[in-house]
Design a protein around this motif. Structure first.
Motif: not given
Length: 400
Positions: A238-239, A256, A260, A263, A265, A267-270, A284, A289
């Protein structure tokens, strides 16, 4: 000395061995080549730094005794500066900071230190609107600043526009580093290596072999861990949270962004620091994750990082992990962790350690992109472009 090509693991060997038509169909030809070409291109950049002209230019810029060095760029180019600023401040004893080119365009007087300084503009193409917009405004409004452009494109605006400007100096990298893919890979690590050249001219002439050890570690990364990274990317995620301390936060930001971008967007990244994760961002992390941890060479810093990873295990968070370093304790891997164990990593200069960390991020994003049946060379289907589209540069306002 030529770099011995790594023995590619099966996941990479199959892709690399495909014919040109198949690579074009799957849209990965540029990206894969540019990820794998990094070690030999590092040797070329190191040789360029040791050349008489480049070394003399960098010595001249430091001999002017700038009160501060400001690194600027956009996107990945900014993250090069974020990697360099802490490393060079520690090495040179000169205050160094990274400021986004967009921030300089909109808020220069509030963020750019006044007085005598060195502005280092970092860019792959040198054709993004912010690249020349910032230089034009600083040249006009800040006469105390000297300028250094580090770029991969001999035909770009940063390399060609200021030929008659005595305050502008250009460090041009080999054309091979001017990545053709949408995403920056070999351009990023070579720009980082080139910027670290300021450290070497301060302590003596750069050694043309300064990147040899980094190239060897990068080869070991591909040979020994490429398959495990590919397998981690195949699992639904998911991220991805990327963790780095100090200068490695810049590597986390770049990694990150690679995920992003590649993919589109999906896959969400932090990106976060290890200690910063506790202050809210830890929430998060979800069951699906992935946490990618770039461990520091300094033992006291690594102690903080171990503590955070053990805390995540106690709380059942980020159990899927990729941990990059040396002598990695088993209890920081969580239940489903992958140890990217790289002997010799911590013997490298800090900037070169970051180059290796970023390669891990590149490989992970590349394989995740293919798992999602997207095309790494141009994954966003026109939303993003290799060079940011032209936009108006407005005159200096109250915030500028």
């Amino acid at each position: 000395m030529p770099v011995k090509p790594p023995v590619l693991p099966p996941a990479l060997a199959k892709l690399h061995g495909a014919n040109d038509a198949e690579k074009a169909r799957q849209g990965y030809a540029h990206t894969l080549r540019e990820i794998l070409q990094q070690p030999p291109t590092w040797l070329g950049t190191a040789s360029r730094l040791s050349g008489e002209h480049t070394a003399a230019m960098l010595r001249e810029l430091l001999a002017a005794k700038p009160a501060h060095i400001v690194f600027t760029g956009s996107g990945s180019s900014l993250y090069v500066g974020e990697c360099l600023a802490p490393v060079l401040q520690a090495a040179l004893g000169i205050p160094c900071l990274a400021i986004a080119a967009g921030t300089l365009l909109t808020s220069r007087r509030g963020v750019l230190p006044p007085g005598r300084g060195l502005l280092v503009s970092i860019a792959r193409s040198g054709d993004s609107p912010e690249s020349t917009g910032v230089v034009d405004q600083v040249l006009a409004a800040e006469p105390g600043y000297a300028h250094l452009a580090i770029t991969c494109n001999a035909r770009g605006q940063l390399a060609t526009r200021y030929r008659d400007e005595p305050r502008m100096h250009v460090l041009l990298l080999d054309e091979a580093t001017n990545d053709r893919s949408l995403v920056m890979t070999s351009s990023f690590t070579n720009l980082l290596l080139a910027g670290s050249g300021l450290r070497h001219v301060a302590s003596g002439d750069p050694d043309p072999r300064l990147a040899d050890a980094a190239a060897a570690v990068a080869g070991a990364l591909v040979e020994r861990h490429g398959e495990a990274i590919a397998a981690a990317a195949q699992r639904p995620v998911d991220g991805v949270a990327y963790l780095g301390s100090g200068a490695a936060f810049g590597a986390a930001r770049e990694s990150a962004l690679k995920m992003l971008e590649m993919t589109a967007g999906a896959v969400r990244t932090l990106p976060e620091t290890f200690l910063g994760l506790r202050h809210g961002p830890m929430s998060w992390l979800a069951d699906d994750s992935l946490a990618v941890a770039f461990l520091a060479a300094e033992p006291s810093v690594r102690g903080y990082e171990y503590d955070l990873l053990r805390e995540l295990t106690r709380k059942g968070l980020g159990e899927r992990r990729i941990v990059v370093g040396e002598s990695i304790p088993a209890d920081v891997l969580g239940a489903h962790g992958v140890a990217v164990e790289l002997p010799g990593l911590y013997a490298l200069e800090e900037a070169q350690q970051l180059m290796i960390h970023v390669m891990v991020g590149q490989l992970l994003a590349f394989f995740r992109c293919l798992a999602l049946e997207q095309k790494p060379d141009a994954p966003s289907q026109g939303v993003l472009t290799r060079v940011v589209e032209a936009f108006a540069i407005h005159g200096s306002g109250a915030g500028a």
